[in-house]
Design an enzyme around this catalytic site. Structure first.
Site, short mmCIF file in Angstrom:
data_model
loop_
_atom_site.label_atom_id
_atom_site.label_comp_id
_atom_site.label_asym_id
_atom_site.label_seq_id
_atom_site.Cartn_x
_atom_site.Cartn_y
_atom_site.Cartn_z
N HIS A 283 3.01 9.14 9.34
CA HIS A 283 4.28 8.93 8.66
C HIS A 283 5.46 9.53 9.43
O HIS A 283 6.49 9.86 8.85
CB HIS A 283 4.24 9.47 7.23
CG HIS A 283 3.52 8.56 6.29
ND1 HIS A 283 3.68 8.61 4.92
CD2 HIS A 283 2.66 7.54 6.51
CE1 HIS A 283 2.93 7.68 4.35
NE2 HIS A 283 2.30 7.02 5.30
N ASP B 292 -7.96 2.10 7.21
CA ASP B 292 -6.67 2.78 7.25
C ASP B 292 -6.82 4.03 8.11
O ASP B 292 -7.93 4.44 8.44
CB ASP B 292 -6.22 3.13 5.82
CG ASP B 292 -4.70 3.17 5.67
OD1 ASP B 292 -4.02 3.42 6.69
OD2 ASP B 292 -4.20 2.96 4.55
N GLU C 196 0.81 -1.22 0.00
CA GLU C 196 0.00 0.00 0.00
C GLU C 196 0.84 1.27 0.00
O GLU C 196 0.52 2.24 -0.67
CB GLU C 196 -0.94 0.00 1.21
CG GLU C 196 -2.04 1.04 1.15
CD GLU C 196 -1.64 2.42 1.68
OE1 GLU C 196 -2.43 3.37 1.50
OE2 GLU C 196 -0.56 2.54 2.30
N GLU C 197 1.94 1.26 0.76
CA GLU C 197 2.75 2.47 0.87
C GLU C 197 3.39 2.87 -0.45
O GLU C 197 3.83 4.01 -0.61
CB GLU C 197 3.83 2.29 1.94
CG GLU C 197 3.32 2.15 3.36
CD GLU C 197 2.66 3.42 3.90
OE1 GLU C 197 2.64 4.44 3.19
OE2 GLU C 197 2.15 3.37 5.03
#
Length: 351
Positions: free
Chosen positions: A323, A243, A222-223
């Site tokens: 993040h 998410d 996904e990243e």
């Protein structure tokens, strides 16, 4: 519908998942961990060719399916260059700024299986040596890894078995506080994965027959943009990415509610499905916030971009400082658990 997974156990599982290194491209260890965890729960389990894990629960209606995703791949890096001074230059995996990783402990995972520790630092770290230590740009040229081995040059580093292309993972440092917070790197998206796994355990323990066949994809890319865009059965009607909700100035989400996404950088999510989630939250006394994430994409938006004819949605716990130095609260975990528990037992959106 008045019982939910135990949030304390979910928090403990989140911590356990964050402690397993899994930067995008190097997720075999955590996928195997999850595979072993759920092996005896009675679900159909399939490894995808991309290395993810597809878990399926047959429902009363097998002609229309639901599809949920959470991703275990995380931010990280890869060795770009072995420098002449015995340090490593890095190439980033995923979207983050170097200032959020500066000073972090890390692990270098070699192709032979040997793991070395190190620290991510600016080349110009020492204020006693570099006059511009504070002003130097945090970028690929100045950030490097100081390896915790007695090495002073490129040759000595390579003799350890460290080479270009080796993965580098960041120390997550997970902590659960007495006040109910969990702070750690990689809560995006291991908090959601733990929630989904606990949901599957609850369905098994309560002998719940779901109204529709439901799949849970533990995705692993996904990243980097394409974790959940494949292995979607043709019968799938509704697709929800579980998410994080991103917090900050101008955002309505917080660390205590479940965040329901109306729109991200890919465009609006399905309005009917969003309304359905909101109605379920209201009916079940679930604290929620609706939000827009301007610099965000999910597995659900990746599936839409890949051309799948599905209804797509996005929900999840609110994660502070995404993040970077992430944090959420057990009440956000609980509200996300409640909404998913209600959703998987609800009727589909009427088309």
């Amino acid at each position: 519908m008045n019982t939910y997974p135990d949030t304390k156990e979910t928090m403990a599982l989140i911590k356990e998942l964050t402690e397993i290194p899994s930067p995008s491209g190097d997720t075999e260890k955590i996928i195997k961990f999850i595979e072993n965890l759920i092996r005896d729960w009675g679900y159909e389990i399939k490894r995808t060719r991309k290395g993810g894990l597809l878990i399926s629960a047959r429902g009363s209606d097998d002609t229309r399916h639901r599809f949920l995703t959470g991703h275990v791949d995380t931010l990280g890096a890869m060795v770009k260059e072995v420098k002449s001074n015995g340090r490593l230059k890095l190439s980033r995996i995923g979207g983050f700024n170097w200032n959020s990783a500066e000073g972090e402990y890390c692990e270098i995972h070699t192709s032979t299986g040997k793991v070395y520790t190190g620290t991510i630092l600016m080349h110009q770290t020492s204020v006693h040596v570099y006059k511009n230590a504070g002003e130097a740009k945090r970028d690929d040229d100045n950030i490097e890894v100081r390896i915790d081995e007695k090495v002073e040059n490129e040759k000595e580093v390579r003799e350890l078995g460290i080479e270009v292309g080796d993965f580098v993972s960041f120390d997550p440092r997970p902590v659960i506080t007495e006040s109910g917070f969990i702070k750690s790197r990689h809560l995006d998206d291991k908090a959601s994965v733990a929630i989904l796994l606990r949901l599957l355990k609850q369905i098994k323990d309560e002998h719940i027959t779901l109204p529709y066949t439901t799949h849970v994809l533990i995705s692993n890319n996904e990243e980097i943009g394409y974790g959940g865009n494949s292995n979607i059965p043709e019968e799938t009607v509704e697709y929800i990415a579980v998410d994080m909700g991103a917090l900050g100035d101008g955002q309505s989400s917080d660390e205590y509610t479940v965040s329901i996404c109306a729109k991200d950088s890919s465009g609006p999510y399905h309005y009917g499905l969003r309304r359905h989630l909101i109605d379920l939250a209201k009916e079940n006394g679930i604290a929620y916030k609706v939000d827009i994430y301007p610099y965000y994409g999910s597995d659900a938006s990746a599936a839409i971009s890949a051309g799948h004819d599905i209804i797509h949605g996005l929900l999840g716990p609110g994660i502070e400082s995404s993040h970077a130095f992430e944090r959420t609260h057990e009440t956000s975990i609980l509200n996300t658990e409640k909404l998913l528990y209600a959703y998987v037992q609800s009727k589909m959106v009427t088309l």
